[in-house]
Every structure is written in C-alpha cells, then in structure tokens.
Design a protein around this motif. Sequence first.
Motif, PDB file in Angstrom:
ATOM      1  N   VAL A   7      33.781  13.001 -75.660  1.00  0.00           N
ATOM      2  CA  VAL A   7      33.193  11.920 -76.568  1.00  0.00           C
ATOM      3  C   VAL A   7      32.221  12.545 -77.342  1.00  0.00           C
ATOM      4  CG1 VAL A   7      31.926   9.948 -76.451  1.00  0.00           C
ATOM      5  CG2 VAL A   7      33.428  10.448 -74.655  1.00  0.00           C
ATOM      6  N   SER A   8      32.504  12.336 -78.729  1.00  0.00           N
ATOM      7  CA  SER A   8      31.343  12.908 -79.863  1.00  0.00           C
ATOM      8  C   SER A   8      30.744  11.529 -80.314  1.00  0.00           C
ATOM      9  CB  SER A   8      32.229  13.848 -80.907  1.00  0.00           C
ATOM     10  OG  SER A   8      31.437  14.261 -81.901  1.00  0.00           O
ATOM     11  N   PHE A   9      29.480  11.649 -80.618  1.00  0.00           N
ATOM     12  CA  PHE A   9      28.733  10.550 -81.211  1.00  0.00           C
ATOM     13  C   PHE A   9      27.755  10.884 -82.153  1.00  0.00           C
ATOM     14  CE2 PHE A   9      26.693  11.783 -77.243  1.00  0.00           C
ATOM     15  CZ  PHE A   9      25.511  11.602 -77.574  1.00  0.00           C
ATOM     16  N   ASP A  10      27.182  10.042 -82.773  1.00  0.00           N
ATOM     17  CA  ASP A  10      25.797  10.197 -83.433  1.00  0.00           C
ATOM     18  C   ASP A  10      24.672   9.792 -82.775  1.00  0.00           C
ATOM     19  OD1 ASP A  10      23.705   9.244 -85.090  1.00  0.00           O
ATOM     20  OD2 ASP A  10      24.919   9.493 -86.866  1.00  0.00           O
ATOM     21  N   ASP A  12      21.507   9.531 -82.926  1.00  0.00           N
ATOM     22  CA  ASP A  12      20.434   8.702 -83.203  1.00  0.00           C
ATOM     23  C   ASP A  12      20.861   7.382 -83.200  1.00  0.00           C
ATOM     24  OD1 ASP A  12      18.130  10.463 -83.653  1.00  0.00           O
ATOM     25  OD2 ASP A  12      19.228  11.464 -85.350  1.00  0.00           O
ATOM     26  N   TYR A  13      22.177   7.007 -83.683  1.00  0.00           N
ATOM     27  CA  TYR A  13      22.681   5.550 -83.763  1.00  0.00           C
ATOM     28  C   TYR A  13      23.532   5.364 -82.598  1.00  0.00           C
ATOM     29  CZ  TYR A  13      20.991   6.249 -88.468  1.00  0.00           C
ATOM     30  OH  TYR A  13      20.094   6.376 -89.434  1.00  0.00           O
ATOM     31  N   ASP A  14      24.207   6.103 -82.001  1.00  0.00           N
ATOM     32  CA  ASP A  14      25.277   5.721 -80.929  1.00  0.00           C
ATOM     33  C   ASP A  14      25.113   6.359 -79.515  1.00  0.00           C
ATOM     34  OD1 ASP A  14      26.407   4.728 -83.232  1.00  0.00           O
ATOM     35  OD2 ASP A  14      27.886   6.464 -83.772  1.00  0.00           O
ATOM     36  N   LYS A  15      23.812   6.834 -79.348  1.00  0.00           N
ATOM     37  CA  LYS A  15      23.695   7.003 -77.696  1.00  0.00           C
ATOM     38  C   LYS A  15      23.834   6.206 -76.594  1.00  0.00           C
ATOM     39  CE  LYS A  15      20.466   9.296 -74.757  1.00  0.00           C
ATOM     40  NZ  LYS A  15      20.623   8.613 -73.695  1.00  0.00           N
ATOM     41  N   SER A  16      23.385   4.919 -77.141  1.00  0.00           N
ATOM     42  CA  SER A  16      23.705   3.657 -76.231  1.00  0.00           C
ATOM     43  C   SER A  16      25.119   3.320 -76.000  1.00  0.00           C
ATOM     44  CB  SER A  16      22.897   2.599 -76.566  1.00  0.00           C
ATOM     45  OG  SER A  16      23.264   1.884 -77.751  1.00  0.00           O
ATOM     46  N   LEU A  17      26.036   3.629 -76.986  1.00  0.00           N
ATOM     47  CA  LEU A  17      27.558   3.379 -76.914  1.00  0.00           C
ATOM     48  C   LEU A  17      28.103   4.439 -76.060  1.00  0.00           C
ATOM     49  CD1 LEU A  17      28.231   2.200 -80.553  1.00  0.00           C
ATOM     50  CD2 LEU A  17      28.215   0.839 -78.385  1.00  0.00           C
ATOM     51  N   VAL A  53      26.408  16.879 -89.431  1.00  0.00           N
ATOM     52  CA  VAL A  53      26.935  17.940 -89.070  1.00  0.00           C
ATOM     53  C   VAL A  53      27.797  17.598 -87.770  1.00  0.00           C
ATOM     54  CG1 VAL A  53      26.601  20.313 -88.081  1.00  0.00           C
ATOM     55  CG2 VAL A  53      25.316  19.379 -90.113  1.00  0.00           C
ATOM     56  N   GLY A  54      27.054  17.171 -86.759  1.00  0.00           N
ATOM     57  CA  GLY A  54      27.580  17.093 -85.384  1.00  0.00           C
ATOM     58  C   GLY A  54      29.132  16.458 -85.266  1.00  0.00           C
ATOM     59  N   VAL A  55      29.193  15.122 -85.448  1.00  0.00           N
ATOM     60  CA  VAL A  55      30.419  14.553 -85.320  1.00  0.00           C
ATOM     61  C   VAL A  55      31.655  14.907 -86.204  1.00  0.00           C
ATOM     62  CG1 VAL A  55      31.575  12.196 -85.190  1.00  0.00           C
ATOM     63  CG2 VAL A  55      29.280  12.425 -84.257  1.00  0.00           C
ATOM     64  N   ALA A  56      31.124  15.196 -87.540  1.00  0.00           N
ATOM     65  CA  ALA A  56      32.142  15.747 -88.365  1.00  0.00           C
ATOM     66  C   ALA A  56      32.702  17.154 -87.887  1.00  0.00           C
ATOM     67  CB  ALA A  56      31.584  15.721 -89.892  1.00  0.00           C
ATOM     68  N   ILE A  57      31.988  17.712 -87.589  1.00  0.00           N
ATOM     69  CA  ILE A  57      32.319  19.158 -87.196  1.00  0.00           C
ATOM     70  C   ILE A  57      33.213  19.066 -86.098  1.00  0.00           C
ATOM     71  CG2 ILE A  57      31.412  21.376 -86.361  1.00  0.00           C
ATOM     72  CD1 ILE A  57      29.468  21.583 -88.471  1.00  0.00           C
ATOM     73  N   GLU A  58      32.722  18.335 -85.039  1.00  0.00           N
ATOM     74  CA  GLU A  58      33.530  18.213 -83.702  1.00  0.00           C
ATOM     75  C   GLU A  58      34.926  17.794 -83.989  1.00  0.00           C
ATOM     76  OE1 GLU A  58      30.671  16.120 -81.479  1.00  0.00           O
ATOM     77  OE2 GLU A  58      29.774  17.957 -80.728  1.00  0.00           O
ATOM     78  N   LEU A  71      39.128   7.404 -83.295  1.00  0.00           N
ATOM     79  CA  LEU A  71      37.955   6.872 -83.615  1.00  0.00           C
ATOM     80  C   LEU A  71      37.668   5.362 -83.069  1.00  0.00           C
ATOM     81  CD1 LEU A  71      38.355   7.809 -87.459  1.00  0.00           C
ATOM     82  CD2 LEU A  71      37.583   9.362 -85.472  1.00  0.00           C
ATOM     83  N   LEU A  72      36.432   5.375 -82.565  1.00  0.00           N
ATOM     84  CA  LEU A  72      36.173   4.023 -81.959  1.00  0.00           C
ATOM     85  C   LEU A  72      34.984   3.423 -82.409  1.00  0.00           C
ATOM     86  CD1 LEU A  72      37.136   2.453 -79.364  1.00  0.00           C
ATOM     87  CD2 LEU A  72      35.584   3.847 -77.843  1.00  0.00           C
ATOM     88  N   ASN A  73      34.756   2.154 -82.687  1.00  0.00           N
ATOM     89  CA  ASN A  73      33.622   1.524 -83.365  1.00  0.00           C
ATOM     90  C   ASN A  73      33.069   0.663 -82.275  1.00  0.00           C
ATOM     91  OD1 ASN A  73      31.785  -0.044 -84.758  1.00  0.00           O
ATOM     92  ND2 ASN A  73      33.385  -1.348 -85.718  1.00  0.00           N
ATOM     93  N   GLY A  74      31.898   0.589 -81.891  1.00  0.00           N
ATOM     94  CA  GLY A  74      31.507   0.014 -80.812  1.00  0.00           C
ATOM     95  C   GLY A  74      30.661  -1.206 -81.024  1.00  0.00           C
TER      96      GLY A  74
END
Length: 108
Positions: A7-10, A12-17, A53-58, A71-74
């Motif tokens: 699982v790759s996530f942003d 600051d915005y998606d940790k709870s998801l 960087v993070g999600v885009a590179i992964e 890609l999953l939108n929560g």
Amino acid sequence: MPKRVFVSFDYDYDKSLKDLLIGQAKNPDSPLEVDDWSIKEAPYGGKAKARAVGVAIELRVAQEEGIDYFLLNGYSSQTGKKPTTAQADDKLYHWTWPNLETPVGGGR
C-alpha cells in the motif's frame, strides 16, 4: 488465500485511510493481506516532499517492474486525484468492498 499487497499512500492526507484498509484486511473474508512497512511519522521535508515524491515514485517503480497495481479513492466526498505518474487509462476505483475485491483479484 488472501493476496498480499503493498500500500502506498500520501502520509499527510491519507494515513487514516491506510489504517482503515489494514484493519479491513484483517477481516476473515478479506481478499487481501497487508504487511505494514510504511513510515510511522511524517517524512523529512513534510507535505510537499511526501506528496510530490513518495507515491509517484513508488507507482513508477511498480510500472517499471511490471507489478500489477490499481488506484483507490477512499473519500466519498471527493473525486480523488491520480498520482502524477499514473497512466492516462488507469482507473481510479472508489473504495467499496466489491471495488476492492475486483482489482485485488486481477480484474480491472
């Protein structure tokens, strides 16, 4: 047997998801298994660095290695954004149990 996923996530915005997805994966009828190797604190450089960087590179690494991904939108109230390295024809799935089962099972 559940399919093992990364699982790759942003952060600051998606940790709870991410936390919710890992919790959902623990259900006995889950089609997936998640090993949580993600960082446990905000990365050096804060939001801008992690988002750019993070999600885009992964995702780019997965593409280069020929690894299946989806890609999953929560967020139900937002349309969601694709990572900058997503392909134009990559579908952005709305997070529902059937929508999760389909791509995890290989359907797109």
